[in-house]
Scaffold this motif. Sequence first.
Motif, PDB file in Angstrom:
ATOM      1  N   PHE A 266      34.546  53.276  43.229  1.00  0.00           N
ATOM      2  CA  PHE A 266      35.497  52.485  43.112  1.00  0.00           C
ATOM      3  C   PHE A 266      36.354  51.390  44.856  1.00  0.00           C
ATOM      4  O   PHE A 266      36.270  52.365  45.763  1.00  0.00           O
ATOM      5  CB  PHE A 266      37.188  53.135  42.466  1.00  0.00           C
ATOM      6  CG  PHE A 266      38.373  51.909  43.113  1.00  0.00           C
ATOM      7  CD1 PHE A 266      38.396  51.134  41.983  1.00  0.00           C
ATOM      8  CD2 PHE A 266      39.010  51.999  43.142  1.00  0.00           C
ATOM      9  CE1 PHE A 266      39.368  50.218  41.886  1.00  0.00           C
ATOM     10  CE2 PHE A 266      40.874  51.936  43.337  1.00  0.00           C
ATOM     11  CZ  PHE A 266      40.830  50.190  42.167  1.00  0.00           C
ATOM     12  N   ALA A 267      36.027  50.598  44.997  1.00  0.00           N
ATOM     13  CA  ALA A 267      35.569  50.332  46.251  1.00  0.00           C
ATOM     14  C   ALA A 267      35.548  47.959  46.168  1.00  0.00           C
ATOM     15  O   ALA A 267      34.796  47.999  45.063  1.00  0.00           O
ATOM     16  CB  ALA A 267      34.742  50.652  46.796  1.00  0.00           C
ATOM     17  N   SER A 268      36.128  47.393  47.301  1.00  0.00           N
ATOM     18  CA  SER A 268      35.751  46.485  46.659  1.00  0.00           C
ATOM     19  C   SER A 268      33.931  45.822  47.181  1.00  0.00           C
ATOM     20  O   SER A 268      33.878  46.946  48.401  1.00  0.00           O
ATOM     21  CB  SER A 268      36.525  45.517  48.022  1.00  0.00           C
ATOM     22  OG  SER A 268      36.800  45.668  49.506  1.00  0.00           O
TER      23      SER A 268
ATOM     24  N   ILE B  84      45.955  46.071  40.659  1.00  0.00           N
ATOM     25  CA  ILE B  84      44.108  46.067  41.488  1.00  0.00           C
ATOM     26  C   ILE B  84      44.296  46.528  42.594  1.00  0.00           C
ATOM     27  O   ILE B  84      43.501  46.899  43.162  1.00  0.00           O
ATOM     28  CB  ILE B  84      43.151  45.040  40.497  1.00  0.00           C
ATOM     29  CG1 ILE B  84      43.569  45.909  39.089  1.00  0.00           C
ATOM     30  CG2 ILE B  84      42.121  46.100  40.589  1.00  0.00           C
ATOM     31  CD1 ILE B  84      42.263  45.105  38.251  1.00  0.00           C
ATOM     32  N   ARG B  85      44.178  45.122  43.512  1.00  0.00           N
ATOM     33  CA  ARG B  85      44.018  44.927  44.377  1.00  0.00           C
ATOM     34  C   ARG B  85      44.737  46.729  45.874  1.00  0.00           C
ATOM     35  O   ARG B  85      44.592  47.152  46.821  1.00  0.00           O
ATOM     36  CB  ARG B  85      44.774  43.950  45.351  1.00  0.00           C
ATOM     37  CG  ARG B  85      43.191  42.981  44.763  1.00  0.00           C
ATOM     38  CD  ARG B  85      43.231  41.747  46.119  1.00  0.00           C
ATOM     39  NE  ARG B  85      42.628  40.249  45.558  1.00  0.00           N
ATOM     40  CZ  ARG B  85      41.507  40.444  46.328  1.00  0.00           C
ATOM     41  NH1 ARG B  85      40.988  41.779  46.284  1.00  0.00           N
ATOM     42  NH2 ARG B  85      40.323  39.823  45.000  1.00  0.00           N
TER      43      ARG B  85
ATOM     44  N   THR C 132      39.698  55.416  47.935  1.00  0.00           N
ATOM     45  CA  THR C 132      38.752  54.597  47.851  1.00  0.00           C
ATOM     46  C   THR C 132      37.608  56.331  47.374  1.00  0.00           C
ATOM     47  O   THR C 132      37.755  57.289  48.426  1.00  0.00           O
ATOM     48  CB  THR C 132      38.333  53.868  48.039  1.00  0.00           C
ATOM     49  OG1 THR C 132      37.307  54.448  49.070  1.00  0.00           O
ATOM     50  CG2 THR C 132      38.828  53.146  47.626  1.00  0.00           C
TER      51      THR C 132
ATOM     52  N   PRO D  28      36.975  43.846  38.296  1.00  0.00           N
ATOM     53  CA  PRO D  28      37.066  44.281  39.731  1.00  0.00           C
ATOM     54  C   PRO D  28      37.520  45.470  40.653  1.00  0.00           C
ATOM     55  O   PRO D  28      37.836  46.753  40.282  1.00  0.00           O
ATOM     56  CB  PRO D  28      38.824  43.916  40.074  1.00  0.00           C
ATOM     57  CG  PRO D  28      39.033  42.610  38.893  1.00  0.00           C
ATOM     58  CD  PRO D  28      38.536  43.631  37.309  1.00  0.00           C
ATOM     59  N   GLY D  29      36.852  45.916  41.747  1.00  0.00           N
ATOM     60  CA  GLY D  29      37.079  47.099  42.273  1.00  0.00           C
ATOM     61  C   GLY D  29      35.840  48.149  41.742  1.00  0.00           C
ATOM     62  O   GLY D  29      35.086  49.653  42.669  1.00  0.00           O
ATOM     63  N   TYR D  30      34.878  47.497  40.658  1.00  0.00           N
ATOM     64  CA  TYR D  30      33.435  47.985  39.686  1.00  0.00           C
ATOM     65  C   TYR D  30      32.030  48.056  40.159  1.00  0.00           C
ATOM     66  O   TYR D  30      31.787  47.603  38.846  1.00  0.00           O
ATOM     67  CB  TYR D  30      33.809  49.504  38.675  1.00  0.00           C
ATOM     68  CG  TYR D  30      34.700  50.163  39.053  1.00  0.00           C
ATOM     69  CD1 TYR D  30      34.316  51.255  39.458  1.00  0.00           C
ATOM     70  CD2 TYR D  30      36.273  49.962  38.286  1.00  0.00           C
ATOM     71  CE1 TYR D  30      34.845  52.519  39.262  1.00  0.00           C
ATOM     72  CE2 TYR D  30      36.850  51.394  38.356  1.00  0.00           C
ATOM     73  CZ  TYR D  30      36.281  53.005  39.007  1.00  0.00           C
ATOM     74  OH  TYR D  30      37.061  54.099  39.148  1.00  0.00           O
TER      75      TYR D  30
ATOM     76  N   LEU E 141      42.800  48.954  45.570  1.00  0.00           N
ATOM     77  CA  LEU E 141      41.601  48.956  45.846  1.00  0.00           C
ATOM     78  C   LEU E 141      41.682  48.987  47.461  1.00  0.00           C
ATOM     79  O   LEU E 141      40.270  49.555  47.931  1.00  0.00           O
ATOM     80  CB  LEU E 141      41.177  47.984  44.832  1.00  0.00           C
ATOM     81  CG  LEU E 141      39.667  47.406  45.649  1.00  0.00           C
ATOM     82  CD1 LEU E 141      39.204  48.566  45.540  1.00  0.00           C
ATOM     83  CD2 LEU E 141      39.186  45.984  45.141  1.00  0.00           C
ATOM     84  N   ASP E 142      42.706  48.616  48.020  1.00  0.00           N
ATOM     85  CA  ASP E 142      42.712  48.526  49.245  1.00  0.00           C
ATOM     86  C   ASP E 142      43.632  49.682  50.036  1.00  0.00           C
ATOM     87  O   ASP E 142      43.769  49.225  51.822  1.00  0.00           O
ATOM     88  CB  ASP E 142      43.188  47.546  50.701  1.00  0.00           C
ATOM     89  CG  ASP E 142      42.788  46.128  49.072  1.00  0.00           C
ATOM     90  OD1 ASP E 142      40.814  46.571  49.320  1.00  0.00           O
ATOM     91  OD2 ASP E 142      42.755  44.723  48.740  1.00  0.00           O
TER      92      ASP E 142
END
Length: 267
Positions: free
Chosen positions: A93-95, A257-258, A266, A147-149, A261-262
């Motif tokens: 799970f990461a941008s 999500i962000r 992660t 997003p993130g995946y 994600l941030d």
Amino acid sequence: MQLRDRVFLLLGGTGGIGQALVEPLVQAGARLIIASRTIDEKPRVIAREETPGTIMTVRLDLSADDLDHQLVGLSERFPVIDGVIHCAGSNHFASISQAPVRAIDEQIAVNLRSAIIVARHFAPRFSQRGTGALVFVGSTFGSIGFPGYTAYCATKFGLRGFSEALRRELADTGVEVMYVAPRATATAMNPEAVNAMNKALGNVMDAPEAVAGQILKAMKKGQKRRFLGWPEKLFVVLNSLLPRLVDKAMLKQLPVIRRFLDSGATQ
């Protein structure tokens, strides 16, 4: 699909969904060869009055360059294998800008490349025998980009397409090809950031045992494809027919999500 007396090679059987599949498969009368790159090769016996069975464990590295050669050795050792359940998986799970190349490579190797190579090895053997089963455990993220995946979704989209093409390629043989897509599942593969995000978004996370039960039900019924969870099954259809609606829904969720994600938490 026949389960009793079938010898399944179970990939990813030491954790999460795979581990939850072991007991019900044995209870259904199947014999198992559980493959993992981190287990000792020790046979064990599950004793049940109604279904005594033996479980063998073997080492197999799905991300290795020589996977095809490992499979040849495995088949020579266990020529009785007449079914494969591929539920091994890797995610991160990461941008996209923060995704390590090693994590991208690992997901491609385990989630997609290994499934193709495993099928390449066993499909002709099963076809010649006139019977066999190839079961691939995918994901809702194999139908809906999240997003993130990004890399994970790419591999699961690929797995879904591969299993569909393979099923049609083997339609005139005795080989059964099945694709099962669970929704979010509570396994150790998920970092805490993902668990917290799912809670914040109101996403239901199924227990591995519940998912295993649904996979077994689909196998017994001989279903070619099965998507698990509601409303996820609806979103799969909407994303196929009206992707802009899902785009808008995801856009509304993106700030939440962000946040996770941030967060730096992660995997």
